[in-house]
Design a protein around this motif. Structure first.
Motif, PDB file in Angstrom:
ATOM      1  N   LEU A  78       0.829  -1.209   0.000  1.00  0.00           N
ATOM      2  CA  LEU A  78       0.000   0.000   0.000  1.00  0.00           C
ATOM      3  C   LEU A  78       0.866   1.262   0.000  1.00  0.00           C
ATOM      4  N   HIS A  79       1.973   1.243   0.720  1.00  0.00           N
ATOM      5  CA  HIS A  79       2.893   2.384   0.699  1.00  0.00           C
ATOM      6  C   HIS A  79       3.497   2.566  -0.688  1.00  0.00           C
ATOM      7  N   GLN A  80       3.850   1.459  -1.347  1.00  0.00           N
ATOM      8  CA  GLN A  80       4.397   1.562  -2.707  1.00  0.00           C
ATOM      9  C   GLN A  80       3.362   2.160  -3.655  1.00  0.00           C
ATOM     10  N   LEU A  81       2.115   1.699  -3.560  1.00  0.00           N
ATOM     11  CA  LEU A  81       1.077   2.215  -4.451  1.00  0.00           C
ATOM     12  C   LEU A  81       0.811   3.695  -4.191  1.00  0.00           C
ATOM     13  N   LYS A  82       0.840   4.089  -2.942  1.00  0.00           N
ATOM     14  CA  LYS A  82       0.610   5.486  -2.582  1.00  0.00           C
ATOM     15  C   LYS A  82       1.690   6.384  -3.177  1.00  0.00           C
ATOM     16  N   ASP A  83       2.913   5.892  -3.200  1.00  0.00           N
ATOM     17  CA  ASP A  83       4.044   6.695  -3.653  1.00  0.00           C
ATOM     18  C   ASP A  83       4.240   6.682  -5.166  1.00  0.00           C
ATOM     19  N   SER A  87       0.464   4.396 -10.806  1.00  0.00           N
ATOM     20  CA  SER A  87      -0.589   3.441 -10.493  1.00  0.00           C
ATOM     21  C   SER A  87      -1.839   4.149  -9.977  1.00  0.00           C
ATOM     22  N   CYS A  90      -4.571   1.963  -8.356  1.00  0.00           N
ATOM     23  CA  CYS A  90      -4.276   1.234  -7.112  1.00  0.00           C
ATOM     24  C   CYS A  90      -4.161  -0.270  -7.319  1.00  0.00           C
ATOM     25  N   GLY A 106      -5.400  -2.598  -4.405  1.00  0.00           N
ATOM     26  CA  GLY A 106      -5.078  -1.754  -3.266  1.00  0.00           C
ATOM     27  C   GLY A 106      -6.291  -1.354  -2.449  1.00  0.00           C
ATOM     28  N   ARG A 107      -7.419  -1.137  -3.099  1.00  0.00           N
ATOM     29  CA  ARG A 107      -8.638  -0.770  -2.365  1.00  0.00           C
ATOM     30  C   ARG A 107      -9.068  -1.895  -1.440  1.00  0.00           C
ATOM     31  N   LEU A 110      -6.528  -2.306   1.460  1.00  0.00           N
ATOM     32  CA  LEU A 110      -6.717  -1.302   2.497  1.00  0.00           C
ATOM     33  C   LEU A 110      -7.953  -1.622   3.334  1.00  0.00           C
TER      34      LEU A 110
END
Length: 117
Positions: A78-83, A87, A90, A106-107, A110
């Motif tokens: 999730l941190h990788q996707l946020k950064d 993407s 997500c 990712g949804r 989370l």
């Protein structure tokens, strides 16, 4: 593949998202092995519904999802996707022993994480 064809496939399989592929899939026996580099991107059905039905799916998929390792923990992914600006949907491609192992949503990751706390 047209957006309309992708929506039809998604409806028949009750999928929430589909993978847009570089290779032709009409003559494949499914499930088929698809090289990771042939995966153009992941598109949600909700996003497909906003696109012109006759348009090519390739015109709307702009970047391949990031790759994460199967052994990575959900928080790290999730941190990788946020950064990653690459993407926006997500999604990530999950890699296990150098092979494609699945798609990380990712949804859903989370939501699962929040429900376990």
């Amino acid at each position: 593949t047209s957006v309309a064809d992708a929506l039809e496939v998604a409806a028949h399989s009750r999928a929430e998202f589909i993978a847009a592929l570089r290779c032709q899939t009409e003559n494949h026996a499914w499930p088929a092995a698809v090289p990771m580099n042939d995966i153009l991107g992941i598109v949600t059905v909700a996003h497909l519904l906003t696109l012109p039905a006759r348009a090519s799916l390739r015109d709307f998929v702009t970047c391949q999802p990031p790759r994460v390792l199967a052994e990575d923990c959900v928080v790290d992914v999730l941190h990788q996707l946020k950064d990653l600006a690459s993407s926006p949907s997500c999604f990530a491609l999950v890699i296990e022993r150098h092979d494609f192992a699945g798609i990380f949503d990712g949804r859903r990751g989370l939501a699962t994480l929040l429900n376990t706390r």
